[in-house]
Write an enzyme that holds these catalytic residues in place. Structure first.
Site, PDB file in Angstrom:
ATOM      1  N   PHE A 170      -4.618   0.773   4.558  1.00  0.00           N
ATOM      2  CA  PHE A 170      -5.663   1.815   4.537  1.00  0.00           C
ATOM      3  C   PHE A 170      -5.312   2.976   5.467  1.00  0.00           C
ATOM      4  O   PHE A 170      -5.955   4.025   5.408  1.00  0.00           O
ATOM      5  CB  PHE A 170      -7.014   1.235   4.965  1.00  0.00           C
ATOM      6  CG  PHE A 170      -7.679   0.314   3.972  1.00  0.00           C
ATOM      7  CD1 PHE A 170      -7.001  -0.206   2.873  1.00  0.00           C
ATOM      8  CD2 PHE A 170      -9.015  -0.052   4.131  1.00  0.00           C
ATOM      9  CE1 PHE A 170      -7.628  -1.057   1.958  1.00  0.00           C
ATOM     10  CE2 PHE A 170      -9.664  -0.900   3.229  1.00  0.00           C
ATOM     11  CZ  PHE A 170      -8.963  -1.405   2.143  1.00  0.00           C
ATOM     12  N   HIS A 225       5.534  -0.111  11.789  1.00  0.00           N
ATOM     13  CA  HIS A 225       5.388   0.833  10.672  1.00  0.00           C
ATOM     14  C   HIS A 225       6.049   2.153  11.063  1.00  0.00           C
ATOM     15  O   HIS A 225       6.093   2.516  12.246  1.00  0.00           O
ATOM     16  CB  HIS A 225       3.894   1.038  10.358  1.00  0.00           C
ATOM     17  CG  HIS A 225       3.689   1.782   9.075  1.00  0.00           C
ATOM     18  ND1 HIS A 225       3.770   3.151   8.990  1.00  0.00           N
ATOM     19  CD2 HIS A 225       3.439   1.344   7.821  1.00  0.00           C
ATOM     20  CE1 HIS A 225       3.565   3.523   7.740  1.00  0.00           C
ATOM     21  NE2 HIS A 225       3.365   2.443   7.000  1.00  0.00           N
ATOM     22  N   GLU A 230      10.750   0.550   3.749  1.00  0.00           N
ATOM     23  CA  GLU A 230      10.150   1.799   3.267  1.00  0.00           C
ATOM     24  C   GLU A 230      11.008   2.987   3.689  1.00  0.00           C
ATOM     25  O   GLU A 230      11.088   3.285   4.886  1.00  0.00           O
ATOM     26  CB  GLU A 230       8.756   2.004   3.882  1.00  0.00           C
ATOM     27  CG  GLU A 230       7.758   0.926   3.561  1.00  0.00           C
ATOM     28  CD  GLU A 230       6.333   1.369   3.879  1.00  0.00           C
ATOM     29  OE1 GLU A 230       5.485   1.222   3.000  1.00  0.00           O
ATOM     30  OE2 GLU A 230       6.078   1.869   4.988  1.00  0.00           O
ATOM     31  N   GLY A 244       5.573   5.693  -1.768  1.00  0.00           N
ATOM     32  CA  GLY A 244       5.353   6.399  -3.025  1.00  0.00           C
ATOM     33  C   GLY A 244       4.914   5.520  -4.187  1.00  0.00           C
ATOM     34  O   GLY A 244       4.785   6.005  -5.316  1.00  0.00           O
ATOM     35  N   ALA A 296      -0.093   2.809   0.219  1.00  0.00           N
ATOM     36  CA  ALA A 296      -1.292   3.365   0.848  1.00  0.00           C
ATOM     37  C   ALA A 296      -1.928   4.436  -0.036  1.00  0.00           C
ATOM     38  O   ALA A 296      -2.907   4.180  -0.732  1.00  0.00           O
ATOM     39  CB  ALA A 296      -0.950   3.937   2.227  1.00  0.00           C
ATOM     40  N   SER A 297      -1.336   5.639  -0.047  1.00  0.00           N
ATOM     41  CA  SER A 297      -2.022   6.786  -0.636  1.00  0.00           C
ATOM     42  C   SER A 297      -2.361   6.625  -2.113  1.00  0.00           C
ATOM     43  O   SER A 297      -3.351   7.191  -2.576  1.00  0.00           O
ATOM     44  CB  SER A 297      -1.203   8.062  -0.414  1.00  0.00           C
ATOM     45  OG  SER A 297       0.118   7.900  -0.874  1.00  0.00           O
TER      46      SER A 297
HETATM   47  O1  G3P Z   1       2.272   1.422   4.654  1.00  0.00           O
HETATM   48  C1  G3P Z   1       2.498   1.919   3.385  1.00  0.00           C
HETATM   49  C2  G3P Z   1       3.127   3.232   3.404  1.00  0.00           C
HETATM   50  O2  G3P Z   1       3.790   3.667   4.499  1.00  0.00           O
HETATM   51  C3  G3P Z   1       3.503   3.841   2.124  1.00  0.00           C
HETATM   52  O3  G3P Z   1       2.602   4.876   1.995  1.00  0.00           O
HETATM   53  O4  G3P Z   1       1.288   6.513   0.808  1.00  0.00           O
HETATM   54  O5  G3P Z   1       3.713   6.232   0.273  1.00  0.00           O
HETATM   55  O6  G3P Z   1       2.090   4.484  -0.405  1.00  0.00           O
HETATM   56  P1  G3P Z   1       2.415   5.558   0.567  1.00  0.00           P
END
Ligand code: G3P
Length: 219
Positions: free
Chosen positions: A10, A93, A141, A177, A198-199
């Site tokens: 979140f 993170h 990531e 992403g 997340a987003s």
């Molecule tokens: O913790 C998940 C993240 O860092 C990825 O973010 O917004 O690219 O899905 P997002």
């Protein structure tokens, strides 16, 4: 933790904190229970207790510190996170990086507290270095894709395959992403045990629909 999993962070998006964090958590629980998919969430420290009380899906802290009870103003103590009802903790993170020494001690304390530990890494090579520190899962990531519209699954298949090759196929999440079923399907096809995102969910006007689409990629 049951795999494959969709772990939704979140972060501190305005519509995913406070009372909205609890509402959003309940949407995740609903989709998990109606589809049978493994869905977990990571919430900020302030909302942790309320969210843990409200839902029965696994809830993660977004960060814990390498500290036990005592002086340590403002710290997130792993044992307290566990006592709030959290299932696990995210560590290192890209938006909350820690040094190697801090990471090792944080993993040790988090595991001692009984938390399931997911450690983030920016590359498969970095994940391989962290593996001996004892995390339960590594989430790879690429930082440049975080928060964007291009997914790691579609743009960086090689990163996923390398991570799985180095770490093993039951220990790797990938993220950055990730937005839809196809991103999830590709990640799993390349050997990942799930995704961290997340987003795609937190910025959506219809998170339930996004979640239903994401979990369809697990089948
Ligand atoms: O913790 C998940 C993240 O860092 C990825 O973010 O917004 O690219 O899905 P997002």
């Amino acid at each position: 933790m049951k795999l494959p999993v969709i772990l939704v962070n979140f972060k501190v998006y305005e519509n995913a904190v406070g009372e909205a964090a609890v509402s959003l958590a309940k949407i995740h629980e609903k989709v998990a229970s109606e589809t049978g998919a493994n869905i977990a969430i990571a919430v900020n420290a302030i909302d942790l207790a309320a969210v843990c009380k409200a839902v029965s899906i696994p809830v993660f802290a977004q960060h814990v510190d390498n500290l036990e009870y005592g002086s340590g103003t403002g710290s997130v103590v792993p044992d307290l996170v566990k006592k709030c009802g959290a299932y696990g903790a995210l560590l290192n993170h890209a938006e909350k990086p820690v040094s190697d020494d801090v990471l090792k001690e944080s993993i040790r304390l988090a595991k001692e507290a009984g938390l399931f530990v997911v450690v983030c890494a920016d590359t498969p090579e970095r994940a391989k270095e962290i593996l001996p520190y004892g995390p339960d899962l590594l989430a790879v990531e690429p930082p440049e894709l975080i928060g964007g519209d291009i997914s790691v699954s579609k743009a960086e298949a090689d990163i996923i395959k390398r991570a799985v090759q180095y770490i093993g196929d039951d220990k790797v999440l990938v993220g950055a992403g990730v937005k839809d079923a196809e991103d999830v399907r590709l990640a799993v096809e390349f050997g990942a045990s799930g995704v961290l995102l997340a987003s795609g969910v937190t910025k959506s006007s219809d998170p339930e629909a996004v979640l239903r689409d994401l979990v369809s990629g697990l089948n």
